[in-house]
Design a protein around this motif. Structure first.
Motif: not given
Ligand code: BG6
Length: 482
Positions: A357, A360, A382-383, A389-391, A393
């Protein structure tokens, strides 16, 4: 506030700074009840020959700006506290007259204690500081046998380089002791700048992370979306490094980088700030980018061939155990695409990343000084959904949302109150000033001699592309979102 007469004398009362900052700050203090005692009086002093009412009429528009009409009664009461004395800055007549007026008021109002306090606010160009200080010392000091004090507030620029600053410090230092001198850097009065020590030293989260093992870079950024706007003459003599970086951004750097002081006593905090400044190693020329916005020299007060930067990115490096190898990127510019001041602390990548990740973005903590004060942390989560999947934030502390209904005081308001209370924590000590000039003087002399040429950039842009390239070379990874 302590008992006894308090006279606040604003020198340069008809000038821009006094109208826009000093009087409105005094008015806000008044409205909050700090200057409402019958023993407080304000004197304006300047060369212009005007009456008390003329001065009041000149400043009233700035007092009611943004203030609802229900405060109009306060405005007129406040204006009645102000008297005006006119005189020059280097002859005794004006200052004798000023002293007479202050003394007459002190006799009229004298409190039971009988002490008197005189606060001289120099909203003046530094060229007249030595003569004005001499006049105050010779003719206008507090003379009460029953105690009180005389204090002097001075505004930047304190000199143009190390030698001129030291000369000025010596001249003023021969007249007043350091505890009487308040050198204002208004960035130290901003809410989120004042929060830095609390954030760093009252939170367990940050204590173990705040060092070279975890932090990859620190950026301290100032952007304005307007140009020099009628201040071209002043600005051209100083440039963005003297106007913003050597003072405002460097003060912020001190608070981000300093070690924990042994206590909150002003002197102990200032001791730690000086140590940081003294640990900065000489600036490398390849770690500097200068810019000048297109159209800057159209200002009739700016010479056509001006070499003055209106934008600069400078990397400072601190040679100590905590920060060795971490670039502190100071960036400031006028006529850019937005108005913002923030601190951006970027962390290193997570070793052995199993989520892949990193692209990102990295963890960051951002402290937005203005506008819309906020502290937020960028983190990977975690999305939400069925996939793993990751995001990126944010954990977001936006002051307007979190502290609804709380008015954040203006920097000047807070700092003037500190001068009345005798708290020098948020003012620049003489040795700090010297160390700050030591860092920038070689670079500034190089620019003054024309050894560096600023690159032109378009007004309303991000500034020269070379600045982004320098950031990349320093290891900064652009992040998305906020
Ligand atoms: C002053 C500079 O010290 O700070 C100005 O001389 C600048 O050029 C101003 O515009 C910015 O202050 P603030 O509080 O609006 O960020």
């Amino acid at each position: 506030l302590e008992a006894g007469c308090l006279s606040i004398i604003v020198l340069g009362a008809s000038g821009d700074l006094a109208k826009k900052k000093t009087f409105p700050a005094l008015f806000n203090l008044y409205r909050q009840g700090f200057l409402q005692s019958s023993e407080v009086h304000i004197f304006g002093y300047a060369r212009t020959k005007i009456s008390d009412d003329d001065l009041r009429n000149r400043i009233i528009g700035y007092l009611i700006q943004g203030t609802a009409s229900e405060h109009s009664e306060d405005v007129s009461k406040f204006l009645q506290l102000i008297n005006y004395v006119s005189g020059s800055y280097d002859t005794e007549e004006g200052f004798r007259l000023l002293d007479k007026e202050i003394s007459a008021y002190e006799q009229l109002k004298n409190s039971v204690e009988g002490s008197s306090r005189r606060l001289f606010y120099l909203a003046l160009p530094p060229s007249v500081y030595p003569s004005v200080c001499k006049m105050i010392k010779d003719y206008c000091m507090n003379k009460s046998d029953l105690g009180g004090w005389t204090r002097i507030v001075v505004e930047k620029p304190f000199g143009k380089d190390l030698d001129s600053a030291e000369k000025l410090s010596t001249q003023i230092g021969e007249l007043f002791d350091e505890p009487q001198i308040y050198r204002i850097d208004h960035y130290l009065g901003k809410e989120l700048v004042q929060n830095l020590l609390v954030l760093r030293f009252a939170n367990r989260f940050f204590l173990p992370l705040w060092n070279r093992d975890n932090i990859d870079s620190v950026q301290i950024v100032f952007r304005e979306d307007f140009g020099t706007e009628g201040r071209g003459g002043y600005f051209d003599e100083y440039g963005i490094i003297r106007d913003i970086i050597q003072n405002h951004l460097l003060q912020v750097l001190c608070l981000v980088a300093m070690e924990k002081p042994i206590s909150l006593q002003p002197e102990r905090i200032r001791d730690e700030k000086v140590k940081v400044l003294q640990s900065v190693i000489p600036i490398k020329r390849e770690e500097v980018v200068l810019g000048q916005y297109e159209g800057y020299t159209d200002d009739p007060t700016v010479p056509d061939n001006s070499n003055t930067p209106t934008f600069a990115t400078v990397i400072l490096r601190i040679h100590n155990e905590r920060w060795e190898g971490v670039p502190f990127i100071l960036k400031a510019g006028k006529a850019l695409n937005s108005r913002k001041a923030e601190i951006r602390v970027q962390f290193k990548e997570v070793p052995g990343d199993i989520f892949k990740c990193q692209k990102q973005g990295r963890n960051e903590i951002v402290i937005r000084l203005q506008p819309l004060e906020a502290i937020y942390m960028k983190l990977t989560v975690k999305q939400p959904g069925l996939e793993m999947s990751t995001v990126q934030s944010e954990l977001d502390l936006s002051y307007r949302q979190r502290y609804q209904g709380v008015t954040i005081p203006e920097a000047y308001e807070r700092l003037i109150l500190d001068t009345i209370r005798g708290d020098q924590q948020h003012f620049v000590r003489r040795d700090e000033l010297k160390a700050a000039w030591e860092i920038f003087t070689p670079l500034l002399h190089g620019i003054d001699k024309g050894e560096f040429k600023p690159t032109t950039y378009k007004p309303g842009s991000r500034g020269p592309v070379e600045a982004d390239e320098l950031l990349e070379r320093a290891g900064y990874v652009q992040t998305h979102g906020y």
